[in-house]
Design a protein around this motif. Sequence first.
Motif, PDB file in Angstrom:
ATOM      1  N   GLN A   1      -0.331   6.427   6.995  1.00 53.45           N
ATOM      2  CA  GLN A   1       0.683   7.618   8.356  1.00 53.45           C
ATOM      3  C   GLN A   1       2.152   6.722   7.431  1.00 53.45           C
ATOM      4  N   LYS A   2       2.495   6.632   7.137  1.00 53.19           N
ATOM      5  CA  LYS A   2       4.071   5.963   6.283  1.00 53.19           C
ATOM      6  C   LYS A   2       4.191   7.103   5.522  1.00 53.19           C
ATOM      7  N   VAL A   3       2.971   7.019   4.374  1.00 56.07           N
ATOM      8  CA  VAL A   3       3.416   7.534   3.179  1.00 56.07           C
ATOM      9  C   VAL A   3       2.970   9.008   3.189  1.00 56.07           C
ATOM     10  N   LEU A   4       1.887   9.729   4.216  1.00 56.96           N
ATOM     11  CA  LEU A   4       1.825  10.703   4.314  1.00 56.96           C
ATOM     12  C   LEU A   4       2.722  11.511   5.724  1.00 56.96           C
ATOM     13  N   GLY A   5       2.778  10.666   6.687  1.00 59.69           N
ATOM     14  CA  GLY A   5       3.802  11.767   7.739  1.00 59.69           C
ATOM     15  C   GLY A   5       2.323  12.493   8.239  1.00 59.69           C
ATOM     16  N   GLU A   6       3.118  13.531   9.004  1.00 58.41           N
ATOM     17  CA  GLU A   6       2.293  14.274   9.642  1.00 58.41           C
ATOM     18  C   GLU A   6       0.824  14.806   9.398  1.00 58.41           C
ATOM     19  N   HIS A   7       1.134  15.054   8.011  1.00 59.79           N
ATOM     20  CA  HIS A   7       0.393  15.241   7.261  1.00 59.79           C
ATOM     21  C   HIS A   7      -1.315  13.738   7.405  1.00 59.79           C
ATOM     22  N   ALA A   8      -0.801  12.964   8.116  1.00 56.69           N
ATOM     23  CA  ALA A   8      -2.174  12.272   7.843  1.00 56.69           C
ATOM     24  C   ALA A   8      -2.870  12.722   9.248  1.00 56.69           C
TER      25      ALA A   8
ATOM     26  N   ILE B   1       0.998  -0.978   0.062  1.00 57.59           N
ATOM     27  CA  ILE B   1      -0.115   0.158  -0.427  1.00 57.59           C
ATOM     28  C   ILE B   1       0.811   1.041   0.202  1.00 57.59           C
ATOM     29  N   VAL B   2       2.063   1.030   0.700  1.00 53.74           N
ATOM     30  CA  VAL B   2       2.574   2.802   0.698  1.00 53.74           C
ATOM     31  C   VAL B   2       3.693   2.731  -0.810  1.00 53.74           C
ATOM     32  N   ILE B   3       3.612   2.026  -1.525  1.00 58.92           N
ATOM     33  CA  ILE B   3       4.160   1.806  -2.556  1.00 58.92           C
ATOM     34  C   ILE B   3       2.942   2.075  -3.999  1.00 58.92           C
ATOM     35  N   VAL B   4       2.056   1.517  -3.329  1.00 59.76           N
ATOM     36  CA  VAL B   4       0.664   2.164  -4.521  1.00 59.76           C
ATOM     37  C   VAL B   4       0.558   3.291  -4.407  1.00 59.76           C
ATOM     38  N   LEU B   5       0.249   3.895  -2.736  1.00 58.51           N
ATOM     39  CA  LEU B   5       0.314   5.434  -2.482  1.00 58.51           C
ATOM     40  C   LEU B   5       1.150   6.176  -3.133  1.00 58.51           C
ATOM     41  N   ASN B   6       2.334   5.666  -2.845  1.00 54.09           N
ATOM     42  CA  ASN B   6       3.417   6.615  -3.734  1.00 54.09           C
ATOM     43  C   ASN B   6       3.316   6.908  -4.862  1.00 54.09           C
TER      44      ASN B   6
ATOM     45  N   ALA C   1      -0.056  12.119 -10.337  1.00 58.41           N
ATOM     46  CA  ALA C   1      -0.910  13.144 -10.052  1.00 58.41           C
ATOM     47  C   ALA C   1       0.406  14.011 -10.100  1.00 58.41           C
ATOM     48  N   GLN C   2       1.234  13.793  -9.750  1.00 59.76           N
ATOM     49  CA  GLN C   2       2.262  15.182  -9.652  1.00 59.76           C
ATOM     50  C   GLN C   2       2.048  16.390  -8.911  1.00 59.76           C
ATOM     51  N   LEU C   3       1.690  15.423  -7.156  1.00 63.04           N
ATOM     52  CA  LEU C   3       1.012  15.873  -6.070  1.00 63.04           C
ATOM     53  C   LEU C   3       2.440  15.614  -5.432  1.00 63.04           C
ATOM     54  N   LYS C   4       2.098  16.687  -4.480  1.00 55.46           N
ATOM     55  CA  LYS C   4       2.199  16.309  -2.418  1.00 55.46           C
ATOM     56  C   LYS C   4       2.120  15.537  -1.608  1.00 55.46           C
ATOM     57  N   VAL C   5       2.420  14.993  -0.641  1.00 58.02           N
ATOM     58  CA  VAL C   5       0.822  14.419   0.574  1.00 58.02           C
ATOM     59  C   VAL C   5       0.937  15.960   1.469  1.00 58.02           C
ATOM     60  N   GLU C   6       1.226  16.724   1.616  1.00 62.22           N
ATOM     61  CA  GLU C   6       0.298  18.202   1.418  1.00 62.22           C
ATOM     62  C   GLU C   6      -0.990  18.700   1.264  1.00 62.22           C
ATOM     63  N   ASP C   7      -1.095  17.777  -0.185  1.00 66.27           N
ATOM     64  CA  ASP C   7      -1.882  18.820  -1.730  1.00 66.27           C
ATOM     65  C   ASP C   7      -3.082  17.929  -0.982  1.00 66.27           C
ATOM     66  N   ILE C   8      -3.754  15.899  -0.158  1.00 68.62           N
ATOM     67  CA  ILE C   8      -4.331  15.223  -0.425  1.00 68.62           C
ATOM     68  C   ILE C   8      -5.272  16.122   0.696  1.00 68.62           C
ATOM     69  N   ASP C   9      -6.466  15.705   0.472  1.00 67.89           N
ATOM     70  CA  ASP C   9      -7.549  16.374   1.772  1.00 67.89           C
ATOM     71  C   ASP C   9      -9.004  15.053   2.455  1.00 67.89           C
TER      72      ASP C   9
ATOM     73  N   GLY D   1      -6.707  -6.180   7.740  1.00 65.57           N
ATOM     74  CA  GLY D   1      -6.609  -5.298   6.566  1.00 65.57           C
ATOM     75  C   GLY D   1      -6.650  -3.949   6.650  1.00 65.57           C
ATOM     76  N   ASP D   2      -7.512  -3.658   8.206  1.00 58.67           N
ATOM     77  CA  ASP D   2      -8.003  -1.959   8.757  1.00 58.67           C
ATOM     78  C   ASP D   2      -6.765  -1.421   8.698  1.00 58.67           C
ATOM     79  N   SER D   3      -5.949  -2.425  10.257  1.00 59.52           N
ATOM     80  CA  SER D   3      -4.952  -1.495  10.687  1.00 59.52           C
ATOM     81  C   SER D   3      -3.956  -1.544   9.473  1.00 59.52           C
ATOM     82  N   GLY D   4      -3.061  -2.342   9.025  1.00 54.69           N
ATOM     83  CA  GLY D   4      -2.504  -2.121   7.919  1.00 54.69           C
ATOM     84  C   GLY D   4      -2.663  -0.893   6.864  1.00 54.69           C
ATOM     85  N   GLU D   5      -4.098  -1.218   6.408  1.00 59.29           N
ATOM     86  CA  GLU D   5      -4.236   0.138   5.190  1.00 59.29           C
ATOM     87  C   GLU D   5      -3.659   1.185   6.329  1.00 59.29           C
ATOM     88  N   VAL D   6      -4.603   1.610   7.714  1.00 57.69           N
ATOM     89  CA  VAL D   6      -3.591   2.932   8.096  1.00 57.69           C
ATOM     90  C   VAL D   6      -2.797   2.969   8.310  1.00 57.69           C
TER      91      VAL D   6
END
Length: 417
Positions: free
Chosen positions: A321-328, A281-286, A292-300, A312-317
Amino acid sequence: MELKRVVVTGIGAVTPLGNNKTDYWNALAKGVSGAAPITRFDTEKFRTKFACEVKDFNVLDFIDRKEARKMDLNSHYGMVASDEAITDAGLDLDKVNKDRIGVIWGSGIGGFTTFQEEVVGFANGDGTPRFNPFFVPKMILDITPGLISIKYGFRGPNFATVSACASSNNALSDAFNYIRLGKANAIITGGSEASVIESGIGGFNALKALSERNDDPTTASRPYDKDRDGFVLGEGSGALVLEELEHAKARGAKIYAEVLGAGMSADAYHITAPHPEGEGIVIVLNEAISDAQLKVEDIDYINTHGTSTPLGDSGEVKAIQKVLGEHAYNINISSTKSMTGHLLGAAGAIESIATLMTIDQGIIPPTINHFTDDPEIDPKLNLTFNEAQKRDVNVAISNTFGFGGHNTSIVFGKYNG
């Protein structure tokens, strides 16, 4: 080469919450559950006795009886949803170049009902092979995009994608790529599934994948809740018209949102279990955010796969968090499967519709049925529990993951001209 821009101009839906896009969206925004005791067969001997069935659906309101008999229920749902999407998009079939319009469709299982009926009929017979002459075409997964193209005369790219519960998001990804590469002007895409039958419920029960909360079906789908015990099986279809931007503008089409990027990956871990740390999931989100040529801070907002399964639920969350960091902590997250159940191969289609509607309407649909916090899930995350929230959404992501470790993410953005 310069890639074309791709927008969404039409939506259609047949779901456990409503048999058109308006009813579906209104129910999502209100936090309505589509789960109820199964009506289609006797569940006395089954461990799970409920599902998210499509309700009050009569295919003869849409398709001639003679033609309907040649199709599985899976195709009935797909044909009706795609018809609504094409109408919603305002495509003038007398003016568009049908050589440049395609159909790319996803389904995890296809004609499951037909397969069960024909095999059971043969097994209960005297050994004489009396099979329906439409057995094979009703069963195969690629027949729905074929039927849609035949009805409307669309002669562009036409095929089906199969990646279990990621199937229709893979279809959307392919449609997006074909259009931005200039190989089509528009593509009808999405997915359908009709698995609420004995072999569907029995098979997933055998995997211990389904909730068995028979005493209270409407609260059985509990993504991110400490006491979640499995997913609730759903059925139906979602359809979207993806269109090259200039083609859409030239005909004055309404634009719901823009498709900004897509990502695909594999867990390479287990046939049914997700990777516990969400590595795929980390790979696919990145990949999706980069595409999309975006930064993680662009995600709403992220509409998660969120099936209501313990791993499944805990692994996705964790992956988010790994991808978005504090922006999550700044975004909304929700699982609409808490209301629709899990539509398997059609999940990505109806959830992508929900995702782009957050952009169009400024409302985040909730994750209903939250009662007890899970200590494995960060309580500071905004998982949009129990009630919809208003928010101006510029960028949103839809995640879907499938048995076999297939992962897909689609990024939608507000169209700004």
